[in-house]
Design an enzyme around this catalytic site. Structure first.
Site, PDB file in Angstrom:
ATOM      1  N   HIS A 123      51.107  50.668  35.892  1.00 53.94           N
ATOM      2  CA  HIS A 123      52.090  51.372  36.716  1.00 53.94           C
ATOM      3  C   HIS A 123      52.508  50.512  37.914  1.00 53.94           C
ATOM      4  CE1 HIS A 123      53.598  55.226  38.742  1.00 53.94           C
ATOM      5  NE2 HIS A 123      53.625  54.327  39.714  1.00 53.94           N
ATOM      6  N   GLU A 124      51.523  49.927  38.604  1.00 56.69           N
ATOM      7  CA  GLU A 124      51.821  49.146  39.819  1.00 56.69           C
ATOM      8  C   GLU A 124      52.519  47.828  39.491  1.00 56.69           C
ATOM      9  OE1 GLU A 124      51.750  50.850  42.335  1.00 56.69           O
ATOM     10  OE2 GLU A 124      50.338  52.405  41.707  1.00 56.69           O
ATOM     11  N   CYS A 136      54.296  59.158  40.636  1.00 55.29           N
ATOM     12  CA  CYS A 136      54.578  58.059  41.570  1.00 55.29           C
ATOM     13  C   CYS A 136      54.864  58.577  42.971  1.00 55.29           C
ATOM     14  CB  CYS A 136      55.785  57.281  41.040  1.00 55.29           C
ATOM     15  SG  CYS A 136      56.222  55.864  42.044  1.00 55.29           S
ATOM     16  N   HIS A 179      56.125  48.300  38.929  1.00 56.01           N
ATOM     17  CA  HIS A 179      56.898  48.380  40.183  1.00 56.01           C
ATOM     18  C   HIS A 179      57.410  47.000  40.601  1.00 56.01           C
ATOM     19  CE1 HIS A 179      56.942  52.400  41.807  1.00 56.01           C
ATOM     20  NE2 HIS A 179      55.624  52.580  41.618  1.00 56.01           N
TER      21      HIS A 179
END
Ligand SMILES: [Zn+2]
Ligand SMILES: [Zn+2]
Length: 382
Positions: A367-368, A320, A371
């Site tokens: 992953h995004e 990241c 967030h």
């Protein structure tokens, strides 16, 4: 005969005396119905063919005028007529549904509304209007205001039916029942007379002043700073739940955020970035589409995972931009079903695959989107 002549003479004298007295009284009358010289100077700053300029609620001085309670005007009256004609010119020029005098800097009870309920949809002036009765039932309208040119439409509840008491420009008193959309125009305009403006924060998706300041602080060619978990304040933002944005291709703030996020990503070797990583807790992500020809970067608004495969994999090499120097092996779904919006408001659904080292698009999305929910890849390390 003599008596009659004297009586007649006295009558003439008293009549002219009365007339003079009346005239002399005028200058000392302090009646709010009369326009002040300051108001007259605005009204007569142009002839009846020249539209007025709208105030801007985001300017403190203009806001002060907009928040003042307006006073009644006198009709029939030449100054009122001039004001009305210029307001009419203004509403027509901007093709609006309503205009209230405070919006052009005159704190007076005059509004013009588009009568959508009448044939030909004429513009009608309502002088000193008052809502005397209204229905309990309301309808939500998405309203904009000429004094808030850069704002999103605010969702406002308006009475479906109102009774309005007002004067015509000729000074004739009217009581009228007005319904549906036209009633909402009247209510918007009358709110201005009371010193009200559209709530600028009513739209829960509207960018906050703080967000706008941070996004617009630099031009869209300048990258936003990437937040790091090693900074305490940054880590709080990275752990926060983000909220949606309102897709709008005309929204300069949103477009600037998108561009400045991309600039931040471009300065790295990263394959994706989420808005919280630049300090904005909004559901916006950039993803490198390793699964598409040319591997383009694409932006997604309000992305959500709506389906997941049963199969999971261990992805070796997750990392990241906000956690420099660390990589790890994370548990990820092999395939996901996602929904998102495009800038123009198009809503899309898509199945994304790819968990190999040459195409790990599905992992990037996971992953995004993590967030946006305050989740970091280190939470998924096995
Ligand atoms: Zn308005
Ligand atoms: Zn990340």
């Amino acid at each position: 005969m003599k008596f009659f002549c004297v009586a007649f003479f006295i009558l003439i004298i008293s009549f002219s005396f009365y007339h003079c007295k009346k005239e002399n009284e005028l200058p000392i009358v302090k009646d709010s119905l009369f326009f002040t010289s300051n108001e007259a100077s605005i009204i007569f700053s142009g002839d009846t063919t020249q539209p007025f300029t709208f105030l801007n609620a985001s300017l403190p001085n203009d806001l002060q005028i907009l928040q003042k309670k307006s006073k009644n005007v006198k009709v029939p009256n030449d100054t009122t007529l001039h004001l009305y004609r210029r307001m009419l010119k203004t509403i027509k020029q901007h093709n609006l549904t309503s205009i209230a005098a405070p919006e052009i800097g005159i704190n007076r009870n005059i509004i013009i509304v588009k009568r959508k309920d009448k044939t030909g949809e004429p513009f009608e002036v309502l002088i000193n209007p008052v809502i005397t009765q209204h229905s309990n039932a309301t309808t939500i309208y998405n309203e904009t205001c000429a004094t808030l040119p850069n704002n999103y439409p605010a969702s406002i509840a308006r009475y479906n039916l109102i009774f309005v008491e007002y004067y015509t420009i000729e000074g004739k008193k009217q009581v009228e029942m007005i319904e549906t959309e036209t009633a909402s125009y009247v209510q918007h305009a009358i709110t201005h007379l009371g010193g009200g403006i559209l709530p600028t924060t009513q739209d829960p998706l509207a960018f906050t002043g703080q967000e706008i300041d941070s996004i617009m602080a630099k031009p869209d060619s300048i990258a936003m700073r990437i937040l790091l978990t090693t900074n305490y304040q940054d880590s709080l933002i990275l752990r926060k739940q983000s909220i949606n944005v309102r897709p709008d291709s005309n929204d300069i703030v949103l477009k600037t955020l998108i561009k400045r996020m991309k600039k931040a990503l471009d300065a790295t070797s990263g394959v994706g970035i989420a808005a919280p990583q630049v300090g904005i807790n909004r559901n916006v992500i950039w993803v490198k589409r390793l699964d598409r020809p040319g591997q383009p970067f694409e932006v997604y608004l309000n992305p959500k995972i709506v389906m997941t495969s049963q199969n999971t994999i261990l992805f070796n090499g997750d990392g990241c931009l906000s956690i420099p120097g660390i990589t790890g092996r994370t548990r990820r779904f092999s395939a996901i079903g996602i929904e998102y919006d495009l800038l123009d408001g198009t809503h899309k659904t898509e199945v994304v695959q790819g968990t190999t080292m040459s195409n790990f698009t599905s992992v990037i999305f996971q992953h995004e989107i993590d967030h946006l929910n305050g989740i970091l890849f280190i939470d998924r390390i096995e």
